[in-house]
Design a protein around this motif. Structure first.
Motif, PDB file in Angstrom:
ATOM      1  N   ARG A 169       2.893  -1.806   8.281  1.00  0.00           N
ATOM      2  CA  ARG A 169       2.710  -2.911   7.059  1.00  0.00           C
ATOM      3  C   ARG A 169       3.307  -4.289   7.225  1.00  0.00           C
ATOM      4  O   ARG A 169       4.014  -4.696   6.644  1.00  0.00           O
ATOM      5  CB  ARG A 169       3.422  -2.265   5.817  1.00  0.00           C
ATOM      6  CG  ARG A 169       2.998  -0.807   5.486  1.00  0.00           C
ATOM      7  CD  ARG A 169       3.626  -0.518   4.076  1.00  0.00           C
ATOM      8  NE  ARG A 169       3.396   0.850   3.812  1.00  0.00           N
ATOM      9  CZ  ARG A 169       3.769   1.916   4.156  1.00  0.00           C
ATOM     10  NH1 ARG A 169       4.729   1.936   5.191  1.00  0.00           N
ATOM     11  NH2 ARG A 169       3.211   3.095   3.956  1.00  0.00           N
TER      12      ARG A 169
ATOM     13  N   GLU B  89       0.516  -8.023   1.557  1.00  0.00           N
ATOM     14  CA  GLU B  89      -0.387  -7.171   0.815  1.00  0.00           C
ATOM     15  C   GLU B  89      -0.258  -5.474   1.199  1.00  0.00           C
ATOM     16  O   GLU B  89      -0.671  -4.769   0.178  1.00  0.00           O
ATOM     17  CB  GLU B  89      -1.816  -7.384   1.275  1.00  0.00           C
ATOM     18  CG  GLU B  89      -2.190  -8.917   0.869  1.00  0.00           C
ATOM     19  CD  GLU B  89      -3.550  -9.207   0.864  1.00  0.00           C
ATOM     20  OE1 GLU B  89      -4.137  -8.977  -0.176  1.00  0.00           O
ATOM     21  OE2 GLU B  89      -4.076 -10.137   1.774  1.00  0.00           O
ATOM     22  N   ASP B  90      -0.060  -5.230   2.299  1.00  0.00           N
ATOM     23  CA  ASP B  90       0.311  -3.692   2.724  1.00  0.00           C
ATOM     24  C   ASP B  90       1.246  -3.336   1.939  1.00  0.00           C
ATOM     25  O   ASP B  90       1.509  -2.179   1.594  1.00  0.00           O
ATOM     26  CB  ASP B  90       0.599  -3.635   4.182  1.00  0.00           C
ATOM     27  CG  ASP B  90      -0.451  -4.177   5.090  1.00  0.00           C
ATOM     28  OD1 ASP B  90      -1.601  -3.812   4.679  1.00  0.00           O
ATOM     29  OD2 ASP B  90      -0.389  -4.643   6.164  1.00  0.00           O
TER      30      ASP B  90
ATOM     31  N   HIS C 222      -4.752 -11.096   8.775  1.00  0.00           N
ATOM     32  CA  HIS C 222      -6.049 -10.523   9.383  1.00  0.00           C
ATOM     33  C   HIS C 222      -6.423 -10.833  10.775  1.00  0.00           C
ATOM     34  O   HIS C 222      -7.380 -10.388  11.447  1.00  0.00           O
ATOM     35  CB  HIS C 222      -7.441 -11.052   8.447  1.00  0.00           C
ATOM     36  CG  HIS C 222      -7.533 -12.485   8.426  1.00  0.00           C
ATOM     37  ND1 HIS C 222      -7.360 -13.350   7.086  1.00  0.00           N
ATOM     38  CD2 HIS C 222      -7.670 -13.556   9.165  1.00  0.00           C
ATOM     39  CE1 HIS C 222      -7.502 -14.494   7.565  1.00  0.00           C
ATOM     40  NE2 HIS C 222      -7.836 -14.794   8.538  1.00  0.00           N
TER      41      HIS C 222
ATOM     42  N   ARG D 193      -9.713  -4.109  -1.840  1.00  0.00           N
ATOM     43  CA  ARG D 193      -8.241  -4.651  -2.823  1.00  0.00           C
ATOM     44  C   ARG D 193      -8.991  -5.483  -3.737  1.00  0.00           C
ATOM     45  O   ARG D 193      -8.376  -5.446  -5.044  1.00  0.00           O
ATOM     46  CB  ARG D 193      -7.523  -5.379  -1.700  1.00  0.00           C
ATOM     47  CG  ARG D 193      -6.426  -4.598  -0.891  1.00  0.00           C
ATOM     48  CD  ARG D 193      -5.284  -5.395  -0.101  1.00  0.00           C
ATOM     49  NE  ARG D 193      -4.419  -4.681   0.536  1.00  0.00           N
ATOM     50  CZ  ARG D 193      -4.114  -4.934   1.993  1.00  0.00           C
ATOM     51  NH1 ARG D 193      -4.786  -5.978   2.612  1.00  0.00           N
ATOM     52  NH2 ARG D 193      -3.434  -4.170   2.499  1.00  0.00           N
TER      53      ARG D 193
ATOM     54  N   THR E   2       7.462 -10.091   6.241  1.00  0.00           N
ATOM     55  CA  THR E   2       5.952 -10.010   6.164  1.00  0.00           C
ATOM     56  C   THR E   2       5.429 -11.294   6.651  1.00  0.00           C
ATOM     57  O   THR E   2       6.087 -12.276   6.940  1.00  0.00           O
ATOM     58  CB  THR E   2       5.411  -9.566   4.916  1.00  0.00           C
ATOM     59  OG1 THR E   2       5.726 -10.847   4.180  1.00  0.00           O
ATOM     60  CG2 THR E   2       5.943  -8.530   4.296  1.00  0.00           C
TER      61      THR E   2
ATOM     62  N   SER F 168       1.578  -7.054   6.610  1.00  0.00           N
ATOM     63  CA  SER F 168       1.444  -7.997   5.612  1.00  0.00           C
ATOM     64  C   SER F 168       1.928  -7.792   3.941  1.00  0.00           C
ATOM     65  O   SER F 168       2.317  -6.716   4.079  1.00  0.00           O
ATOM     66  CB  SER F 168      -0.279  -8.246   5.234  1.00  0.00           C
ATOM     67  OG  SER F 168      -0.408  -8.873   4.247  1.00  0.00           O
TER      68      SER F 168
ATOM     69  N   GLN G 239     -10.582  -4.560   4.415  1.00  0.00           N
ATOM     70  CA  GLN G 239      -9.311  -4.158   3.629  1.00  0.00           C
ATOM     71  C   GLN G 239      -9.584  -5.087   2.289  1.00  0.00           C
ATOM     72  O   GLN G 239      -9.174  -4.556   1.150  1.00  0.00           O
ATOM     73  CB  GLN G 239      -7.902  -4.425   4.227  1.00  0.00           C
ATOM     74  CG  GLN G 239      -6.888  -3.720   3.823  1.00  0.00           C
ATOM     75  CD  GLN G 239      -6.967  -2.243   3.852  1.00  0.00           C
ATOM     76  OE1 GLN G 239      -7.870  -1.559   4.402  1.00  0.00           O
ATOM     77  NE2 GLN G 239      -5.818  -1.548   3.110  1.00  0.00           N
TER      78      GLN G 239
ATOM     79  N   ASP H 178       0.383  -2.940  -1.691  1.00  0.00           N
ATOM     80  CA  ASP H 178      -0.204  -1.503  -1.830  1.00  0.00           C
ATOM     81  C   ASP H 178       0.516  -0.496  -2.151  1.00  0.00           C
ATOM     82  O   ASP H 178       0.371   0.566  -2.797  1.00  0.00           O
ATOM     83  CB  ASP H 178      -1.187  -1.329  -0.541  1.00  0.00           C
ATOM     84  CG  ASP H 178      -2.464  -2.370  -0.469  1.00  0.00           C
ATOM     85  OD1 ASP H 178      -2.713  -2.809  -1.477  1.00  0.00           O
ATOM     86  OD2 ASP H 178      -3.042  -2.391   0.537  1.00  0.00           O
ATOM     87  N   GLU H 179       1.648  -0.411  -0.926  1.00  0.00           N
ATOM     88  CA  GLU H 179       2.622   0.890  -0.963  1.00  0.00           C
ATOM     89  C   GLU H 179       3.397   0.871  -2.394  1.00  0.00           C
ATOM     90  O   GLU H 179       3.384   1.943  -3.020  1.00  0.00           O
ATOM     91  CB  GLU H 179       3.389   0.641   0.121  1.00  0.00           C
ATOM     92  CG  GLU H 179       4.495   1.798   0.252  1.00  0.00           C
ATOM     93  CD  GLU H 179       5.635   1.485   1.137  1.00  0.00           C
ATOM     94  OE1 GLU H 179       5.612   0.309   1.479  1.00  0.00           O
ATOM     95  OE2 GLU H 179       6.463   2.484   1.498  1.00  0.00           O
TER      96      GLU H 179
END
Ligand SMILES: NC(=O)C1=CN([C@@H]2O[C@H](COP(=O)(O)OP(=O)(O)OC[C@H]3O[C@@H](n4cnc5c(N)ncnc54)[C@H](OP(=O)(O)O)[C@@H]3O)[C@@H](O)[C@H]2O)C=CC1
Ligand SMILES: Nc1nc2c(ncn2[C@@H]2O[C@H](COP(=O)(O)O)[C@@H](O)[C@H]2O)c(=O)[nH]1
Ligand SMILES: [K+]
Length: 478
Positions: A425, A429-430, A120, A201, A364, A427, A197, A433-434
């Motif tokens: 991407r 978390e990205d 973040h 999430r 990441t 993180s 975001q 998400d993918e």
């Protein structure tokens, strides 16, 4: 799962060799798919972070569990440290991210190093327990590194309270044109950070939680030394899953280790591996494994197949082992070789109850390593295999010099790999998400509302290299 047109493959297959065809479906939305596991580990999305030192640490554990996945802390970390990490993870908030907090007199140089630890990209400046300012990369750019943060921080804070509903918080952030806000309790104490975001999430994912409502986390043990003593310390510390892990899981020492762990009567799932055959799977289950970890040689850091010729293409390995485990009412995890969201879908279609990923998550911001920048300005982290000479040297630090040198000769992994951070991407978390958006879509193509239905309905075909190449996107004309 069945093969398209009843085809029986004549050779073993890996993820790239296969594809899925759509089935007639009455699942009308990708959001109608439930991705929670039935293997007792409590994941709400079928992902496990591999027990690798360069990948699985406390930040990885909290971030992935908040989205419903599970991290396994490696066996090479001293048990006292693992206990501390488990306790820390269990004290994390289920919705809000852990803030980096700075004293007003922290220097810009120190703050810059710490900012890289959070996707973040912000740190909260506090006085006592209360937020008084916020610094982001932008505030620190072009400023002398010895300046103190109170001179550059923004004091105009928009905060949200910890009882806020996330949709409301999203709207507050949107209206005030903020990317994130410190979260405070009723008495003004800092609780965490919420990004836009993160608010989104929080509605799309459910955290993986234990019976007390705290985030879940697993830990690994090897097969050498006093396995029972180490396992009982990990259980005592609150590990939610125990993984007994070695390169060649179908060996006597593994069966003995499993027996020793079973004798402790652990009230958590016991995972053991790695194997790639139905017999190996059955033997580990008979010795007490609830879940068998499948995969020899597919890992990105792994040189086993080149060194020994041993291993097995991963799709076939998972398919055969999952079917053997199901006959005994048990489960398998597909471990290694995942490079695209499609690979996760195929492992689950083959019958895995969770999919273990290592190297993809190494690059990441949540992996434990330091962030480096290469000659071209690209950010990367360093990763290494758990059977590399680097890992073996660390693992055997208390052995004699001769023993260490002897053990390091049997290396079956890479000691140093650059895992680049994808600027789109950064993180974990990205990346999640993918993967999860791909997987939800796979399930609706198959007409499945759950992972069990997905395995049951999946229709898998075998393709040529040209077939795989055809599926790749082209980013320029040809
Ligand atoms: N999934 C995969 O393809 C692989 C994964 N790994 C990962 O690397 C980590 C370290 O594992 P590991 O190397 O087992 O280390 P460990 O420290 O767990 O030691 C393995 C033990 O098994 C004995 N052993 C017997 N045969 C073999 C064999 N063929 N390969 C390895 N050990 C053998 C070793 O004795 P001695 O040294 O005397 O021979 C040693 O006592 C684990 O996290 C594992 O998952 C490693 C390789 C492959
Ligand atoms: N043969 C080796 N296998 C290794 C090593 N370190 C880890 N591993 C295995 O890889 C998976 C993760 O796979 P990835 O493709 O997602 O990176 C991990 O869980 C282990 O089973 C190693 O040094 N040698
Ligand atoms: K490999």
């Amino acid at each position: 799962m069945h093969f398209l047109n009843g085809l029986q493959p004549q050779f073993d297959l890996t993820y790239d060799d296969v594809f899925m065809v759509p089935n007639e479906s009455d699942v009308t939305s990708r959001l109608d798919v439930d991705l929670s596991t039935e293997d007792g580990t409590g994941t709400t999305i079928p992902l496990v972070v591999a027990n690798m030192t360069a990948i699985a640490g406390r930040r990885m554990a909290e971030t992935t569990a908040r989205r419903g996945a599970l991290t396994i802390i490696p066996q090479d970390i001293p048990v006292e440290v693992v206990s501390e990490v488990i306790g820390w993870t269990k004290r994390r908030h289920l919705v809000f991210d852990t803030a980096i907090t700075l004293d007003q007199h922290t220097t810009v140089g120190e703050a810059q190093v710490l900012l890289g630890k959070r996707a973040h990209g912000a740190a909260v400046v506090t006085e006592g327990d209360r937020p008084v300012g916020l610094v982001t990369e932008k505030d620190l750019t072009g400023v002398d590194r010895f300046v103190q943060v109170h001179d550059v921080m923004s004091r105009d804070l928009v905060t949200v309270t910890d009882d806020v509903d996330v949709v409301g918080a999203f709207d507050t952030l949107n209206e005030s044109r903020r990317r994130l806000a410190p979260v405070v309790s009723a008495d003004g104490t800092l609780v965490g950070v919420l990004t836009r975001q993160g608010a989104l999430r929080a509605n799309l994912y459910s955290p993986a939680v234990d019976a007390d409502g705290a985030l879940r986390i697993g830990a690994a043990v090897g097969i050498n030394g006093d396995v029972a003593a180490k396992a009982s310390q990990l259980l005592e510390a609150g590990a939610d899953v125990l993984v007994i892990d070695t390169a060649h899981g179908h060996q006597r020492k593994m069966l003995e280790a499993l027996k020793a762990v079973r004798d402790l009567d652990p009230q958590v799932p016991v995972v053991a591996g790695n194997v790639v055959s139905a017999t190996g799977t059955r033997d580990l289950i008979e010795a007490g494994a609830d879940i068998v970890k499948v995969g020899v040689g597919p890992g990105a850091m792994c040189t086993t197949r080149m060194m020994t010729a041993v291993g097995r293409p991963q799709f076939s390995a998972v398919l055969e082992c999952a079917s053997a485990a199901r006959e005994l009412g048990k489960h398998v995890w597909a471990d290694g070789g995942v490079r695209h969201p499609r690979d996760v879908a195929l492992a689950l279609a083959a019958g895995a109850s969770n999919v273990m990923i290592g190297s993809w998550f190494a690059g990441t911001l949540e992996s434990p390593g330091d962030l480096f920048t290469d000659e071209k300005g690209r950010q990367f982290k360093e990763s290494f295999g758990m059977a590399s000479s680097r890992a073996v040297r660390n693992r055997t630090a208390t052995d004699s010099a001769y023993e260490r040198a002897r053990k390091a000769m049997f290396e079956e992994g890479i000691s140093s790999a650059r895992m680049f951070v994808d600027p789109a991407r950064p993180s974990v978390e990205d990346v999640i998400d993918e993967i999860i958006s791909g997987l939800r879509s796979s399930c609706t193509y198959a007409g499945a509302r759950t992972l069990a239905e997905f395995h049951e309905r999946a229709t898998v075909g075998i393709q040529s290299t040209a077939g795989f190449a055809e599926g790749r996107p082209l980013h320029q004309s040809w």
